[in-house]
Design an enzyme around this catalytic site. Structure first.
Site, PDB file in Angstrom:
ATOM      1  N   GLU A   1      -3.999  14.689 -11.661  1.00 45.61           N
ATOM      2  CA  GLU A   1      -2.939  13.694 -11.860  1.00 45.61           C
ATOM      3  C   GLU A   1      -3.354  12.687 -12.934  1.00 45.61           C
ATOM      4  O   GLU A   1      -2.564  12.321 -13.799  1.00 45.61           O
ATOM      5  CB  GLU A   1      -2.654  12.948 -10.551  1.00 45.61           C
TER       6      GLU A   1
ATOM      7  N   VAL B   1     -16.357  -5.784   8.676  1.00 41.51           N
ATOM      8  CA  VAL B   1     -17.184  -5.483   9.858  1.00 41.51           C
ATOM      9  C   VAL B   1     -18.512  -4.939   9.365  1.00 41.51           C
ATOM     10  O   VAL B   1     -18.573  -4.003   8.562  1.00 41.51           O
ATOM     11  CB  VAL B   1     -16.467  -4.471  10.778  1.00 41.51           C
TER      12      VAL B   1
ATOM     13  N   ASP C   1     -10.250   9.297   6.924  1.00 40.92           N
ATOM     14  CA  ASP C   1     -11.344   9.778   6.059  1.00 40.92           C
ATOM     15  C   ASP C   1     -12.721   9.573   6.684  1.00 40.92           C
ATOM     16  O   ASP C   1     -13.697  10.200   6.269  1.00 40.92           O
ATOM     17  CB  ASP C   1     -11.322   9.023   4.721  1.00 40.92           C
TER      18      ASP C   1
ATOM     19  N   GLY D   1      -5.828   0.892   6.455  1.00 43.48           N
ATOM     20  CA  GLY D   1      -5.360   1.942   5.539  1.00 43.48           C
ATOM     21  C   GLY D   1      -4.306   2.761   6.264  1.00 43.48           C
ATOM     22  O   GLY D   1      -3.668   2.294   7.218  1.00 43.48           O
ATOM     23  N   PHE D   2      -4.132   4.007   5.850  1.00 42.26           N
ATOM     24  CA  PHE D   2      -3.074   4.836   6.433  1.00 42.26           C
ATOM     25  C   PHE D   2      -3.266   5.046   7.933  1.00 42.26           C
ATOM     26  O   PHE D   2      -2.324   4.989   8.708  1.00 42.26           O
ATOM     27  CB  PHE D   2      -3.015   6.194   5.725  1.00 42.26           C
ATOM     28  N   GLY D   3      -4.512   5.302   8.358  1.00 43.16           N
ATOM     29  CA  GLY D   3      -4.766   5.582   9.768  1.00 43.16           C
ATOM     30  C   GLY D   3      -4.628   4.340  10.632  1.00 43.16           C
ATOM     31  O   GLY D   3      -3.888   4.336  11.635  1.00 43.16           O
TER      32      GLY D   3
ATOM     33  N   GLY E   1      -9.849  -1.546   9.757  1.00 45.39           N
ATOM     34  CA  GLY E   1      -9.281  -0.836   8.615  1.00 45.39           C
ATOM     35  C   GLY E   1      -7.776  -0.730   8.731  1.00 45.39           C
ATOM     36  O   GLY E   1      -7.248  -0.217   9.712  1.00 45.39           O
TER      37      GLY E   1
HETATM   38  C1  LIG Z   1      -7.195   7.779  -6.188  1.00 47.42           C
HETATM   39  C2  LIG Z   1      -6.816   8.438  -4.884  1.00 47.42           C
HETATM   40  C3  LIG Z   1      -5.727   9.316  -4.858  1.00 47.42           C
HETATM   41  C4  LIG Z   1      -5.349   9.928  -3.643  1.00 47.42           C
HETATM   42  N1  LIG Z   1      -4.263  10.763  -3.644  1.00 47.42           N
HETATM   43  C5  LIG Z   1      -3.834  11.267  -2.459  1.00 47.42           C
HETATM   44  C6  LIG Z   1      -2.632  12.046  -2.402  1.00 47.42           C
HETATM   45  O1  LIG Z   1      -1.985  12.301  -3.413  1.00 47.42           O
HETATM   46  N2  LIG Z   1      -2.225  12.492  -1.174  1.00 47.42           N
HETATM   47  C7  LIG Z   1      -2.915  12.216  -0.032  1.00 47.42           C
HETATM   48  O2  LIG Z   1      -2.483  12.608   1.069  1.00 47.42           O
HETATM   49  N3  LIG Z   1      -4.061  11.509  -0.062  1.00 47.42           N
HETATM   50  C8  LIG Z   1      -4.533  11.029  -1.239  1.00 47.42           C
HETATM   51  N4  LIG Z   1      -5.683  10.285  -1.282  1.00 47.42           N
HETATM   52  C9  LIG Z   1      -6.486  10.150  -0.067  1.00 47.42           C
HETATM   53  C10 LIG Z   1      -5.919   9.098   0.877  1.00 47.42           C
HETATM   54  O3  LIG Z   1      -5.688   7.901   0.172  1.00 47.42           O
HETATM   55  C11 LIG Z   1      -6.915   8.919   2.020  1.00 47.42           C
HETATM   56  O4  LIG Z   1      -7.094  10.143   2.674  1.00 47.42           O
HETATM   57  C12 LIG Z   1      -6.402   7.878   2.996  1.00 47.42           C
HETATM   58  O5  LIG Z   1      -6.295   6.610   2.363  1.00 47.42           O
HETATM   59  C13 LIG Z   1      -7.329   7.779   4.201  1.00 47.42           C
HETATM   60  O6  LIG Z   1      -6.796   6.848   5.082  1.00 47.42           O
HETATM   61  P1  LIG Z   1      -7.760   5.989   6.008  1.00 47.42           P
HETATM   62  O7  LIG Z   1      -6.876   5.184   6.897  1.00 47.42           O
HETATM   63  O8  LIG Z   1      -8.767   6.874   6.633  1.00 47.42           O
HETATM   64  O9  LIG Z   1      -8.563   5.045   5.039  1.00 47.42           O
HETATM   65  P2  LIG Z   1      -8.074   4.070   3.873  1.00 47.42           P
HETATM   66  O10 LIG Z   1      -6.657   4.267   3.553  1.00 47.42           O
HETATM   67  O11 LIG Z   1      -9.082   4.234   2.786  1.00 47.42           O
HETATM   68  O12 LIG Z   1      -8.231   2.631   4.526  1.00 47.42           O
HETATM   69  C14 LIG Z   1      -9.457   2.133   4.934  1.00 47.42           C
HETATM   70  C15 LIG Z   1      -9.335   0.639   5.094  1.00 47.42           C
HETATM   71  O13 LIG Z   1     -10.520   0.164   5.724  1.00 47.42           O
HETATM   72  C16 LIG Z   1     -10.947  -1.045   5.107  1.00 47.42           C
HETATM   73  N5  LIG Z   1     -12.391  -1.154   5.341  1.00 47.42           N
HETATM   74  C17 LIG Z   1     -13.371  -0.310   4.958  1.00 47.42           C
HETATM   75  N6  LIG Z   1     -14.555  -0.718   5.427  1.00 47.42           N
HETATM   76  C18 LIG Z   1     -14.333  -1.863   6.126  1.00 47.42           C
HETATM   77  C19 LIG Z   1     -15.185  -2.741   6.863  1.00 47.42           C
HETATM   78  N7  LIG Z   1     -16.491  -2.528   6.995  1.00 47.42           N
HETATM   79  N8  LIG Z   1     -14.625  -3.838   7.433  1.00 47.42           N
HETATM   80  C20 LIG Z   1     -13.282  -4.071   7.325  1.00 47.42           C
HETATM   81  N9  LIG Z   1     -12.437  -3.251   6.650  1.00 47.42           N
HETATM   82  C21 LIG Z   1     -12.959  -2.144   6.074  1.00 47.42           C
HETATM   83  C22 LIG Z   1     -10.556  -0.871   3.646  1.00 47.42           C
HETATM   84  O14 LIG Z   1     -10.409  -2.123   3.018  1.00 47.42           O
HETATM   85  C23 LIG Z   1      -9.236  -0.098   3.765  1.00 47.42           C
HETATM   86  O15 LIG Z   1      -8.133  -0.977   3.795  1.00 47.42           O
HETATM   87  C24 LIG Z   1      -6.096   9.666  -2.477  1.00 47.42           C
HETATM   88  C25 LIG Z   1      -7.182   8.788  -2.520  1.00 47.42           C
HETATM   89  C26 LIG Z   1      -7.538   8.174  -3.723  1.00 47.42           C
HETATM   90  C27 LIG Z   1      -8.712   7.225  -3.742  1.00 47.42           C
END
Ligand SMILES: Cc1cc2nc3c(=O)[nH]c(=O)nc-3n(C[C@H](O)[C@H](O)[C@H](O)COP(=O)(O)OP(=O)(O)OC[C@H]3O[C@@H](n4cnc5c(N)ncnc54)[C@H](O)[C@@H]3O)c2cc1C
Length: 413
Positions: A169, A78, A299, A12-14, A10
């Site tokens: 929003e 994955v 998340d 994403g942010f984390g 993943g």
């Molecule tokens: C519409 C919306 C608005 C939001 N607004 C805000 C805000 O204003 N402020 C705020 O702080 N937060 C906001 N959030 C929440 C924030 O985006 C999440 O908390 C954050 O993205 C979590 O980060 P993460 O790294 O856990 O996961 P994510 O950023 O979701 O990244 C997960 C990554 O894992 C990848 N992935 C998933 N499953 C698999 C797999 N099996 N194999 C390979 N890759 C995989 C995905 O493609 C993705 O790139 C919002 C979310 C949404 C959907």
């Protein structure tokens, strides 16, 4: 000496934060994502309301990591993890690891209601936001030549479900798209026929925010002619009619669902104890119980704060956990123990359209224009890539001055 192999699932942010923080560590990293880009999800609603194009809020991972020599990116999904044998399985291949960081994020929660899932629009990834934009724009095209007033009103009723920050929003931005932009494109449009409704099952909007900001949000949205229905349970939707918990029905052809998030699909096959929204119950150090070489962050992880409240599913939590896991990994490489994660709350903020936002920073509540300027500034700074920052700034400035949303394109799905 063998260099430890860290697999991060993943970007994403984390996952992105953890990967960057490990740039100088004596490890080899494989970063896996099913997409080839990092997505700034907080601005997804801007794609849906035709304010930005996807490339302004998504950035290619290979470009981000071009200069990081200890990292290889692999695009793929994955499907399974073997914690005993220490490998992850993708379609047609396996990758062994010494350390694993699971940062797969979340997905929309429809609470098992299949008819809702099939008929509503959601904002979770680029495609779902483009689908929403296409649908909104097509609806105006169709409504423009619909002679039956009842059908036209159903076409022009836009319902956002969920009064959290994303719902607020989206509803605010949608109301402005209609009242500032669509009225110019469709001069025959009778604004009196258009409704934007925001449905919330609880008794407040943006529940985690202080009361003064909840009230400010209510007032700001009402001023933009969003009809707010609190204590209103959404029971079903067949694509034409919404049925509420008390049996009332609303005819609407557009429902945007922002009412829930649960952990990504992978979490359900790992055999780790899960919390209510599917997140992995991890140790205070974010390690997987019985598997200290594996971490879950963002998340996908469930952890409580010192008052026993679950940490919110927010980018700020995911980023801080990415930093924490990277520093714990460095500690473990020198034989030290991993330390517990403590979230430092930087505050809350949500925008409610042009000139209006609500914020809680350093214990102080702001609302209105100043809050909106801070919101714009922070989002610009947090976007990845200099070019993206400039483009988004120019886009927003243009929209602001000329009351335009420039991306009003209906594209093929
Ligand atoms: C519409 C919306 C608005 C939001 N607004 C805000 C805000 O204003 N402020 C705020 O702080 N937060 C906001 N959030 C929440 C924030 O985006 C999440 O908390 C954050 O993205 C979590 O980060 P993460 O790294 O856990 O996961 P994510 O950023 O979701 O990244 C997960 C990554 O894992 C990848 N992935 C998933 N499953 C698999 C797999 N099996 N194999 C390979 N890759 C995989 C995905 O493609 C993705 O790139 C919002 C979310 C949404 C959907």
């Amino acid at each position: 000496m063998k260099i430890p192999h860290v697999v991060i699932i993943g970007a994403g942010f984390g996952g992105l934060t953890a990967a960057k923080q490990l740039a100088k560590a004596q490890v080899q990293i494989t970063l896996i994502d099913r997409q080839n880009y990092h997505l700034f999800q907080p601005l997804l609603y801007q794609i849906a309301i035709a304010g930005l194009v996807p490339s302004q809020i998504a950035y290619p991972l290979r470009t981000i990591f071009r200069k990081q020599k200890n990292l290889t990116f692999q695009m793929g999904e994955v499907l399974a993890i073997d914690f005993e044998a220490r490998y992850v399985r993708l379609y047609g291949s396996v990758i062994a690891y010494d350390y694993l960081i699971i940062a797969v994020g979340g997905q929309t929660n429809f609470f098992g209601l299949d008819t809702i899932e099939q008929n509503v629009f959601q904002l979770k990834d680029v495609q779902s936001a483009i689908n929403t934009r296409n649908h909104l724009l097509k609806t105006f095209e169709r409504a423009g030549h619909e002679a039956d007033p009842e059908k036209r009103r159903a076409m022009l009723t836009f319902v956002v479900v969920g009064g959290g920050p994303t719902g607020v929003e989206t509803a605010g931005a949608l109301a402005e798209l209609i009242s500032h932009v669509m009225v110019k494109d469709y001069p025959d449009l009778d604004l009196g026929e258009v409704r934007v409704l925001l449905l919330e099952a609880g008794s407040h909007l943006i529940t985690p925010y202080p009361d003064e900001l909840r009230k400010a949000t209510y007032a700001l949205l009402s001023r933009k002619r969003v009809e707010i229905l609190l204590n209103t349970k959404f029971a079903n939707y067949n694509g034409e009619l919404i049925t509420l918990g008390d049996g009332r029905q609303i005819a609407a052809q557009t429902v945007i669902w922002t009412a829930g998030v649960k952990a990504a699909g992978l979490l359900y096959s790992l055999g780790i104890a899960q919390a209510g929204a599917g997140q992995a119950r991890v140790e205070p150090s974010l390690q997987v119980p019985q598997h200290p070489e594996a971490f879950v962050i963002g998340d996908a992880a469930y952890l409580t704060d010192k008052n026993g409240r679950p940490l919110p599913m927010l980018s700020t939590v995911a980023i801080q956990q990415g930093e924490s896991v990277a520093s714990n990994l460095r500690r473990m490489l020198t034989g030290e123990q991993a330390q517990a994660f403590h979230y430092k709350d930087p505050g809350l903020l949500a925008t409610i359209g042009r000139n209006a936002a609500v914020e809680r920073i350093w214990g102080i509540s702001f609302s209105g224009f100043i809050a909106w300027v801070i919101w714009v500034g922070l989002h610009i700074v947090r976007l990845i890539g200099f070019r993206n920052r400039i483009l988004v700034l120019v886009n927003w400035a243009w929209d602001y001055i000329f009351y335009e949303n420039q991306v009003r394109l209906i594209t093929r799905e």
